[in-house]
Design an enzyme around this catalytic site. Sequence first.
Site, PDB file in Angstrom:
ATOM      1  N   ARG A 105     -10.074   0.740  14.679  1.00 56.47           N
ATOM      2  CA  ARG A 105     -10.036   1.430  13.380  1.00 56.47           C
ATOM      3  C   ARG A 105     -11.200   0.886  12.556  1.00 56.47           C
ATOM      4  O   ARG A 105     -12.278   1.430  12.611  1.00 56.47           O
ATOM      5  CB  ARG A 105      -8.666   1.195  12.719  1.00 56.47           C
ATOM      6  CG  ARG A 105      -8.415   2.043  11.502  1.00 56.47           C
ATOM      7  CD  ARG A 105      -6.960   2.029  11.075  1.00 56.47           C
ATOM      8  NE  ARG A 105      -6.467   0.711  10.698  1.00 56.47           N
ATOM      9  CZ  ARG A 105      -5.220   0.473  10.272  1.00 56.47           C
ATOM     10  NH1 ARG A 105      -4.359   1.471  10.183  1.00 56.47           N
ATOM     11  NH2 ARG A 105      -4.835  -0.739   9.944  1.00 56.47           N
TER      12      ARG A 105
ATOM     13  N   HIS B  23      -5.690  -6.579  13.538  1.00 55.79           N
ATOM     14  CA  HIS B  23      -4.466  -5.774  13.411  1.00 55.79           C
ATOM     15  C   HIS B  23      -4.017  -5.306  14.789  1.00 55.79           C
ATOM     16  O   HIS B  23      -4.832  -4.859  15.589  1.00 55.79           O
ATOM     17  CB  HIS B  23      -4.749  -4.582  12.499  1.00 55.79           C
ATOM     18  CG  HIS B  23      -3.516  -3.858  12.058  1.00 55.79           C
ATOM     19  ND1 HIS B  23      -2.442  -4.493  11.468  1.00 55.79           N
ATOM     20  CD2 HIS B  23      -3.186  -2.548  12.111  1.00 55.79           C
ATOM     21  CE1 HIS B  23      -1.507  -3.602  11.184  1.00 55.79           C
ATOM     22  NE2 HIS B  23      -1.928  -2.417  11.557  1.00 55.79           N
TER      23      HIS B  23
ATOM     24  N   LYS C 210       0.845  -1.203   0.000  1.00 56.14           N
ATOM     25  CA  LYS C 210       0.000   0.000   0.000  1.00 56.14           C
ATOM     26  C   LYS C 210       0.878   1.249   0.000  1.00 56.14           C
ATOM     27  O   LYS C 210       2.087   1.170   0.268  1.00 56.14           O
ATOM     28  CB  LYS C 210      -0.923  -0.030   1.217  1.00 56.14           C
ATOM     29  CG  LYS C 210      -0.189  -0.063   2.534  1.00 56.14           C
ATOM     30  CD  LYS C 210      -1.138  -0.246   3.690  1.00 56.14           C
ATOM     31  CE  LYS C 210      -0.363  -0.222   4.986  1.00 56.14           C
ATOM     32  NZ  LYS C 210      -1.151   0.211   6.110  1.00 56.14           N
TER      33      LYS C 210
ATOM     34  N   ARG D 121       1.494 -10.465   7.507  1.00 58.96           N
ATOM     35  CA  ARG D 121       1.372  -9.274   6.659  1.00 58.96           C
ATOM     36  C   ARG D 121       2.548  -8.328   6.879  1.00 58.96           C
ATOM     37  O   ARG D 121       2.402  -7.269   7.474  1.00 58.96           O
ATOM     38  CB  ARG D 121       0.070  -8.517   6.987  1.00 58.96           C
ATOM     39  CG  ARG D 121      -1.202  -9.295   6.755  1.00 58.96           C
ATOM     40  CD  ARG D 121      -2.425  -8.377   6.830  1.00 58.96           C
ATOM     41  NE  ARG D 121      -2.503  -7.591   8.039  1.00 58.96           N
ATOM     42  CZ  ARG D 121      -3.061  -8.000   9.167  1.00 58.96           C
ATOM     43  NH1 ARG D 121      -3.603  -9.194   9.259  1.00 58.96           N
ATOM     44  NH2 ARG D 121      -3.085  -7.197  10.213  1.00 58.96           N
TER      45      ARG D 121
ATOM     46  N   CYS E 271      13.136  24.759   0.139  1.00 60.42           N
ATOM     47  CA  CYS E 271      12.123  25.352  -0.754  1.00 60.42           C
ATOM     48  C   CYS E 271      11.240  24.238  -1.318  1.00 60.42           C
ATOM     49  O   CYS E 271      11.473  23.060  -1.056  1.00 60.42           O
ATOM     50  CB  CYS E 271      12.789  26.076  -1.931  1.00 60.42           C
ATOM     51  SG  CYS E 271      14.090  27.220  -1.494  1.00 60.42           S
ATOM     52  N   MET E 272      10.278  24.609  -2.134  1.00 61.01           N
ATOM     53  CA  MET E 272       9.402  23.578  -2.715  1.00 61.01           C
ATOM     54  C   MET E 272      10.192  22.646  -3.651  1.00 61.01           C
ATOM     55  O   MET E 272       9.982  21.432  -3.651  1.00 61.01           O
ATOM     56  CB  MET E 272       8.254  24.237  -3.498  1.00 61.01           C
ATOM     57  CG  MET E 272       7.225  23.244  -3.980  1.00 61.01           C
ATOM     58  SD  MET E 272       5.953  23.983  -5.009  1.00 61.01           S
ATOM     59  CE  MET E 272       5.083  25.003  -3.852  1.00 61.01           C
ATOM     60  N   ASP E 273      11.136  23.235  -4.402  1.00 62.47           N
ATOM     61  CA  ASP E 273      11.804  22.444  -5.444  1.00 62.47           C
ATOM     62  C   ASP E 273      13.313  22.327  -5.246  1.00 62.47           C
ATOM     63  O   ASP E 273      13.970  21.597  -5.997  1.00 62.47           O
ATOM     64  CB  ASP E 273      11.574  23.086  -6.824  1.00 62.47           C
ATOM     65  CG  ASP E 273      10.149  23.536  -6.984  1.00 62.47           C
ATOM     66  OD1 ASP E 273       9.252  22.687  -6.839  1.00 62.47           O
ATOM     67  OD2 ASP E 273       9.926  24.743  -7.208  1.00 62.47           O
TER      68      ASP E 273
ATOM     69  N   TYR F 137      14.487  31.566   1.492  1.00 57.43           N
ATOM     70  CA  TYR F 137      13.257  32.201   1.985  1.00 57.43           C
ATOM     71  C   TYR F 137      13.342  32.493   3.471  1.00 57.43           C
ATOM     72  O   TYR F 137      13.807  31.654   4.261  1.00 57.43           O
ATOM     73  CB  TYR F 137      12.071  31.243   1.810  1.00 57.43           C
ATOM     74  CG  TYR F 137      11.568  31.108   0.401  1.00 57.43           C
ATOM     75  CD1 TYR F 137      11.145  32.205  -0.330  1.00 57.43           C
ATOM     76  CD2 TYR F 137      11.479  29.840  -0.176  1.00 57.43           C
ATOM     77  CE1 TYR F 137      10.641  32.052  -1.619  1.00 57.43           C
ATOM     78  CE2 TYR F 137      10.975  29.680  -1.457  1.00 57.43           C
ATOM     79  CZ  TYR F 137      10.558  30.799  -2.172  1.00 57.43           C
ATOM     80  OH  TYR F 137      10.065  30.637  -3.441  1.00 57.43           O
TER      81      TYR F 137
HETATM   82  C1  PLP Z   1      -3.836  -4.011   7.956  1.00 51.91           C
HETATM   83  C2  PLP Z   1      -2.342  -3.879   7.921  1.00 51.91           C
HETATM   84  N1  PLP Z   1      -1.603  -4.991   7.906  1.00 51.91           N
HETATM   85  C3  PLP Z   1      -0.257  -4.960   7.879  1.00 51.91           C
HETATM   86  C4  PLP Z   1       0.429  -3.759   7.880  1.00 51.91           C
HETATM   87  C5  PLP Z   1       1.927  -3.773   7.863  1.00 51.91           C
HETATM   88  O1  PLP Z   1       2.451  -3.178   9.013  1.00 51.91           O
HETATM   89  P1  PLP Z   1       4.036  -3.001   9.151  1.00 51.91           P
HETATM   90  O2  PLP Z   1       4.424  -2.062   8.055  1.00 51.91           O
HETATM   91  O3  PLP Z   1       4.227  -2.399  10.486  1.00 51.91           O
HETATM   92  O4  PLP Z   1       4.606  -4.343   8.967  1.00 51.91           O
HETATM   93  C6  PLP Z   1      -0.314  -2.565   7.920  1.00 51.91           C
HETATM   94  C7  PLP Z   1       0.381  -1.282   7.956  1.00 51.91           C
HETATM   95  O5  PLP Z   1       0.066  -0.342   8.579  1.00 51.91           O
HETATM   96  C8  PLP Z   1      -1.735  -2.627   7.938  1.00 51.91           C
HETATM   97  O6  PLP Z   1      -2.487  -1.515   7.981  1.00 51.91           O
END
Ligand code: PLP
Length: 391
Positions: free
Chosen positions: A144, A174, A46, A230, A321-323, A274
Amino acid sequence: MNCITGENIADLYHRSAAVVDLACISHNLQVVREKAPGRKIIAMVKANAYGHGLVRVAEHLASEGVDYLGTAFVEEALELRRAGITIPIITSGPFSRFQIGLFIENNIDLTIASVDALQYIREAAEFYKKRVNIHLKVDTGMMRIGIRYTNARKLFAAALEGEKYLNLVSIFSHFANSDNQDLGFAQLQLERFLEATRFFAHEHRPSPLLQIANSAAILRMEESQLDMIRPGIMLYGYHPSPATESQASLQPALSLRAKIMYFKVVLAGNSVGYGRTWTAPQNCRVVTIPVGYGDGYPRALSNKGQVLLRGQRYPVRGSVCMDQTMIGIGAGEAYIGEEVQLIGRQGGEVITADDLAAQLGTISYEVLTNISARVPRIYVNEHRGRNNLSA
Ligand SMILES: Cc1ncc(COP(=O)(O)O)c(C=O)c1O
């Protein structure tokens, strides 16, 4: 060529680049496998693969044999499908009911956290005449999304009732603080999860796959690894917190680099940038690099950040700066086109995303995911597989 060295990476970009060493990701995945042998792996990609570039990193992880890719949102999963990635994808975040068709048409697994959502997904699946893969989210203390562990059996029962159209692949939860020194709350969450999922044994039904472990739990709570894990941040070479550091040796995969675009001498008493926040106490040399907060190098590092040039640390002078950002090199030498590393390693010096995070009061996750789309990602060492890593 299967190994690109520090000297010629600079030939691959003009201005700035986030260079991602895929061999480091392979190494970190190997650590995951050694820590959790035999577990199915959902590799979390993600947020643009934690800033490393969604598609290329996902392709690499798929080629390394992970079982699933994990995104937060369906849009990320669609990008993977459009890129031709066919392995299973689970989206763990929330979605709108108007997006359900996108999941079903593109074979993207759904996370369901309420009986209502389960019902309308079942109706949609019936409409499509397709059996859809679902995962149920149980809240054991994160607060959550997820059905509260004490009510979870209602959701489990509804999923079993709808099994003609719903294929219940897994149940997950989680951890809120598995990266904490004290694992008390994480243990409690695990107990709640296991207690809730005993439902299947009581009902004499085969259990779906169970999953709860993120990186911190993979590293420190073997008992939480269950059927599937995960990992996120550890795949990219960072520890979730100092509490896990002794557990494994990870390799940060990303370096943030830029080329010097301008060189000047600032005479004593002149200010830089700046807001005129830094004034040269004596004549000194200042170089300009084409990276700023628009690239994800935070403005909060104004007069605080450091970069590596010729294996030495030099300070950010004035406001980011921005860039662009100005770097004081004192009486040092530098040429236009020379490479500077904002995150990375040169000679014996290292600046990590954790170092920046410590200066900023945040975590490596945020530093990495903030590297913006404007910074080209360059991938190196794609074919330097696990077998070569110890070399
Ligand atoms: C649902 C879920 N699973 C797994 C992870 C992975 O967590 P981490 O990056 O701490 O291993 C995340 C990350 O926030 C998550 O939201």
